[in-house]
Design a protein around this motif. Structure first.
Motif, PDB file in Angstrom:
ATOM      1  N   GLU A 395      84.040  48.627 -18.256  1.00 33.12           N
ATOM      2  CA  GLU A 395      83.228  49.058 -17.124  1.00 33.12           C
ATOM      3  C   GLU A 395      82.183  50.066 -17.584  1.00 33.12           C
ATOM      4  N   GLY A 396      80.945  49.860 -17.189  1.00 41.84           N
ATOM      5  CA  GLY A 396      79.856  50.720 -17.631  1.00 41.84           C
ATOM      6  C   GLY A 396      79.016  50.099 -18.723  1.00 41.84           C
ATOM      7  N   LEU A 397      79.481  48.995 -19.326  1.00 40.84           N
ATOM      8  CA  LEU A 397      78.714  48.245 -20.336  1.00 40.84           C
ATOM      9  C   LEU A 397      78.324  49.102 -21.530  1.00 40.84           C
ATOM     10  N   LYS A 398      79.165  50.055 -21.928  1.00 44.85           N
ATOM     11  CA  LYS A 398      78.876  50.912 -23.075  1.00 44.85           C
ATOM     12  C   LYS A 398      79.795  50.639 -24.261  1.00 44.85           C
ATOM     13  N   SER A 399      80.883  49.907 -24.044  1.00 44.54           N
ATOM     14  CA  SER A 399      81.825  49.637 -25.130  1.00 44.54           C
ATOM     15  C   SER A 399      82.426  48.248 -24.945  1.00 44.54           C
ATOM     16  N   LEU A 400      82.955  47.699 -26.059  1.00 44.91           N
ATOM     17  CA  LEU A 400      83.577  46.385 -26.060  1.00 44.91           C
ATOM     18  C   LEU A 400      85.068  46.525 -26.311  1.00 44.91           C
ATOM     19  N   LYS A 401      85.836  45.593 -25.752  1.00 49.22           N
ATOM     20  CA  LYS A 401      87.282  45.605 -25.939  1.00 49.22           C
ATOM     21  C   LYS A 401      87.762  44.199 -26.275  1.00 49.22           C
ATOM     22  N   ALA A 435      83.425  31.402 -44.003  1.00 47.34           N
ATOM     23  CA  ALA A 435      82.371  31.654 -43.015  1.00 47.34           C
ATOM     24  C   ALA A 435      82.922  31.543 -41.600  1.00 47.34           C
ATOM     25  N   CYS A 436      82.368  32.375 -40.694  1.00 48.65           N
ATOM     26  CA  CYS A 436      82.752  32.361 -39.282  1.00 48.65           C
ATOM     27  C   CYS A 436      81.501  32.318 -38.415  1.00 48.65           C
ATOM     28  N   LEU A 437      81.705  32.082 -37.128  1.00 49.43           N
ATOM     29  CA  LEU A 437      80.612  32.016 -36.165  1.00 49.43           C
ATOM     30  C   LEU A 437      80.746  33.168 -35.169  1.00 49.43           C
ATOM     31  N   LEU A 438      79.627  33.878 -34.925  1.00 45.77           N
ATOM     32  CA  LEU A 438      79.565  34.901 -33.881  1.00 45.77           C
ATOM     33  C   LEU A 438      78.626  34.381 -32.798  1.00 45.77           C
ATOM     34  N   ALA A 439      79.146  34.179 -31.589  1.00 47.80           N
ATOM     35  CA  ALA A 439      78.350  33.632 -30.489  1.00 47.80           C
ATOM     36  C   ALA A 439      78.241  34.659 -29.370  1.00 47.80           C
ATOM     37  N   LYS A 440      77.017  34.869 -28.899  1.00 49.26           N
ATOM     38  CA  LYS A 440      76.758  35.711 -27.732  1.00 49.26           C
ATOM     39  C   LYS A 440      76.574  34.778 -26.539  1.00 49.26           C
ATOM     40  N   CYS A 441      77.512  34.816 -25.582  1.00 50.43           N
ATOM     41  CA  CYS A 441      77.502  33.903 -24.439  1.00 50.43           C
ATOM     42  C   CYS A 441      77.103  34.681 -23.182  1.00 50.43           C
ATOM     43  N   ALA A 459      72.231  43.564 -32.211  1.00 49.81           N
ATOM     44  CA  ALA A 459      72.116  43.861 -33.647  1.00 49.81           C
ATOM     45  C   ALA A 459      73.298  44.701 -34.129  1.00 49.81           C
ATOM     46  N   SER A 460      73.735  45.687 -33.331  1.00 47.03           N
ATOM     47  CA  SER A 460      74.865  46.534 -33.727  1.00 47.03           C
ATOM     48  C   SER A 460      76.158  45.728 -33.821  1.00 47.03           C
ATOM     49  N   ILE A 461      76.342  44.789 -32.886  1.00 47.26           N
ATOM     50  CA  ILE A 461      77.561  43.967 -32.909  1.00 47.26           C
ATOM     51  C   ILE A 461      77.562  43.057 -34.137  1.00 47.26           C
ATOM     52  N   GLN A 462      76.396  42.495 -34.483  1.00 51.03           N
ATOM     53  CA  GLN A 462      76.322  41.681 -35.697  1.00 51.03           C
ATOM     54  C   GLN A 462      76.687  42.497 -36.930  1.00 51.03           C
ATOM     55  N   ASP A 463      76.163  43.724 -37.020  1.00 51.33           N
ATOM     56  CA  ASP A 463      76.478  44.579 -38.169  1.00 51.33           C
ATOM     57  C   ASP A 463      77.970  44.901 -38.229  1.00 51.33           C
ATOM     58  N   PHE A 464      78.589  45.166 -37.063  1.00 45.15           N
ATOM     59  CA  PHE A 464      80.013  45.495 -37.027  1.00 45.15           C
ATOM     60  C   PHE A 464      80.850  44.316 -37.523  1.00 45.15           C
ATOM     61  N   VAL A 465      80.581  43.109 -37.001  1.00 49.43           N
ATOM     62  CA  VAL A 465      81.365  41.937 -37.402  1.00 49.43           C
ATOM     63  C   VAL A 465      81.091  41.573 -38.856  1.00 49.43           C
ATOM     64  N   ARG A 466      79.842  41.684 -39.276  1.00 50.58           N
ATOM     65  CA  ARG A 466      79.494  41.329 -40.653  1.00 50.58           C
ATOM     66  C   ARG A 466      80.136  42.288 -41.657  1.00 50.58           C
ATOM     67  N   GLY A 467      80.486  43.495 -41.218  1.00 47.65           N
ATOM     68  CA  GLY A 467      81.198  44.409 -42.110  1.00 47.65           C
ATOM     69  C   GLY A 467      82.570  43.887 -42.494  1.00 47.65           C
TER      70      GLY A 467
END
Length: 664
Positions: A395-401, A435-441, A459-467
């Motif tokens: 709630e608030g769209l500031k973090s992911l769970k 290799a994996c797939l990251l999809a934004k739906c 962009a931040s989410i891509q960097d986090f997953v790519r780490g």
């Protein structure tokens, strides 16, 4: 900007959305090539680099003659936003707005046809008349701009007079014989007086200025009159051919600090009073006669007002202390200017970001971040009992769970995707590959404002997953059928689904516009049969991939020491030579561009490789840029074939220097 691209200019234009810019095309030529692409009925923006030795670029806003007036007015506010966006990446930027190709080319071009974008030969008389009409309109606009500038200067002069009157009424400072003094300033300005300078000073009243003296000489004569214990103002005219004068506020060394502070507010009032009569005015505040004279003066005695001979050592020490203080003040002023420049650059970046409508806080946090990372690593290595992970916003769209995980691929996860929010799916579709797939739906019922608020998170989410998963493919979809890779089946339209259907249609149009933009990047418009066309650019290709992989394997096994590769004009990489000793490599290498693949040094990984980029002799700048790109493509090929994950690129400009890069 840095000269590392294979193009020298790029063009931005509007697609189907009149408020969205996209990349239209790029090129390697100069202004002539750009001029051929300028449309007559559209507004485009061109970023051009002409000097390879600097980072300065040119930004041109082009408005074709056939652009309607309403469209011109609509795109007017975009110009500042485009400048801020480009200047954030290219600080050294020159910006111009042009409507004639002859102006863009910097010369008169006969037969210019703005509608077709063709320059030269056989232009119709109508086009020539259009040129004359356009140039006449531009001249009229320039004359109007000149009149507005003159009116602005007159208004400033009137404002200076009004400010002076306001300050006088406020009793900050008053001037004795004000009208007579104005006439003397006008006579001095116009060269009609019998003096070249006049001096104002304070009388018995510390808030009243009066004329003290005048003179016919230059700075030497004025310097003799400057007192060491008073504050005076000097108006000096040195150039008889112009109306420009110099106003100097002089504060002697012996003026008490309290007195200095008391007369501080008077300086603005004096400037406004003098500028009302002498608009072309330079103003300075000085405390040393050497500064006033523009040179070092020995033995200056500020107390007596006499310059030259017999100055005491105490006065010399005072001069040194005063000059040291002034140097410190100038350094502080330079530091403030530098800090101001940094603030302006940050403000430019912030303004650029504000035009996207996104929050300036581009990052996003993760609840139970460590647990999510462990799940991603397990998914990457195939150690998990699931093949997809679903992340949702709190709630608030500031973090992911973490929301859920499961097996069954895209069909399984599609049933979990929300329609009123954005979900991120990390999926492993090939169990035999890392290799994996990251999809934004993006859900079709998610409000636009919420979409904009999380747009910069991608962009931040891509960097986090790519780490956790370096080999990552990314995908952005806006409907479940698009996520499943098939066309959406027709369904009965309910009142609740009509809005979603309309939104999907709009998104489909935007996707189609993006596809057209991508096709513009690779395909240039057709030209006349007489015009020369350049071959389309393509990536590096190997003449024999199997042979190349075999030689690389031999190098890693220690059976060979090196292989020498070179490219032809069609970007085809082929094997030139191979061997086991340094001398044979030196004998095989010639002038031009080549690539040497050797094993890494002994302190590197046992399976590491080094790609040496040889630039021997005189190599053009564009070929150097292409060589860097080709070297990186060789590294990418080695890693994609999973020959080794450790490969690096170094440059070498002399054959003799190969010994330092070659491992015996």
């Amino acid at each position: 900007r840095d000269g590392e691209s294979d193009f020298t200019w790029l063009m931005l234009g509007y697609g189907d959305d009149p408020k969205t810019l996209e990349l239209m095309t790029t090129g390697e030529g100069g202004r002539e090539e750009v001029a051929e692409k300028l449309p007559g009925d559209k507004v485009v923006y061109v970023v051009l680099k002409e000097d390879e030795s600097s980072q300065r670029c040119l930004l041109v806003k082009w408005m074709g003659r056939e652009v309607p007036r309403m469209r011109r007015a609509a795109v007017g506010p975009h110009w500042a936003a485009v400048q801020d966006f480009v200047r954030a990446s290219v600080p050294q930027l020159d910006a111009k707005q042009l409507e004639l190709k002859s102006e863009f080319l910097g010369r008169a071009v006969e037969g210019e046809d703005a509608g077709s974008g063709v320059i030269g030969g056989g232009g119709a008389s109508g086009a020539s008349q259009d040129d004359e009409a356009m140039e006449a309109r531009l001249r009229a606009e320039k004359e109007a701009a000149a009149r507005r500038e003159a009116a602005r200067k007159a208004k400033e002069a009137g404002g200076a007079s009004q400010r002076h009157e306001a300050l006088t009424k406020a009793k900050l400072v008053s001037i004795t014989g004000e009208e007579d003094l104005k006439e003397q300033l006008l006579a001095l300005r116009d060269g009609e007086s019998d003096f070249t300078w006049l001096m104002l000073g304070y009388g018995d009243d510390p808030k009243t200025l009066e004329l003290m003296t005048t003179g016919e000489g230059g700075r030497e004569e004025v310097a003799e009159k400057l007192p060491g214990d008073k504050v005076v103002y000097v108006v000096l005219k040195e150039d008889e051919s112009s109306q420009r004068c110099l106003l100097v506020k002089w504060m002697g060394r012996e003026v008490p600090r309290m007195r200095r502070a008391a007369v501080g507010p008077h300086w603005a009032a004096v400037q406004d009073f003098v500028r009302a009569s002498v608009p072309q005015l330079d103003a300075k505040q000085l405390e040393l006669k050497s500064e006033f004279l523009g040179r070092a003066v020995e033995g200056e005695d500020a107390g007596s007002g006499v310059i030259g001979g017999g100055g005491a050592s105490g006065a010399s020490q005072d001069d040194e202390a005063m000059e040291a203080r002034l140097r410190a003040e100038k350094q502080a002023q330079a530091d403030r200017a530098h800090a101001k420049l940094q603030r302006e650059r940050r403000a430019t970046m912030n303004r650029r970001m504000s035009f996207s409508g996104a929050d300036l806080n581009l990052g996003v946090s993760f609840d139970d971040e460590q647990d999510i990372k462990e799940q991603l690593v397990a998914l990457r290595d195939g150690d998990a009992d699931y093949d997809w992970i679903l992340l949702l916003y709190t709630e608030g769209l500031k973090s992911l769970k973490f929301s859920c995980s499961g097996n069954g691929g895209r069909v399984d996860v599609s049933s979990k995707l929300p329609m009123d929010s954005i979900a991120y799916v990390i999926m492993k579709e090939n169990p035999d590959a890392p290799a994996c797939l990251l999809a934004k739906c993006i859900g079709g019922q998610m409000p636009r404002m919420k979409r904009a608020s999380v747009g910069q998170h991608w962009a931040s989410i891509q960097d986090f997953v790519r780490g956790c998963i370096p080999k990552l493919e990314v995908l952005q979809v806006e409907s479940i059928p698009e996520f499943l890779g098939k066309d959406e089946e027709p369904a009965k339209q309910t009142p609740e689904s009509q809005a979603t259907s309309a939104a999907d249609q709009r998104r489909a149009k935007m996707l189609e516009a993006k596809k057209r933009a991508e096709s513009k990047r690779s395909l240039l418009p057709d030209k006349d049969s007489k015009s020369s066309s350049k071959p389309a650019k393509k990536g590096l290709e190997f003449e024999d991939e199997a042979q190349f992989v075999s030689h690389i394997s031999s190098i890693l096994a220690g059976e060979e020491k090196w292989i020498l590769l070179e490219t032809n004009e069609g970007s085809i990489l082929k094997l030139k030579a191979s061997g086991g000793d340094l001398q044979s490599l030196i004998d095989s290498a010639g002038d031009g561009v080549a690539f040497v693949v050797v094993k890494g040094h002994s302190d590197s990984s046992a399976s590491s490789l080094k790609i040496i980029k040889l630039l021997i002799g005189s190599v053009p700048a564009l070929k150097k840029v292409a060589a860097g790109s080709h070297a990186n493509q060789i590294v990418s090929f080695i890693k994609e074939k999973e020959i080794t994950d450790s490969a690096s690129v170094v440059a070498c400009s002399k054959v003799e220097d190969l010994s330092s890069e070659f491992t015996e």
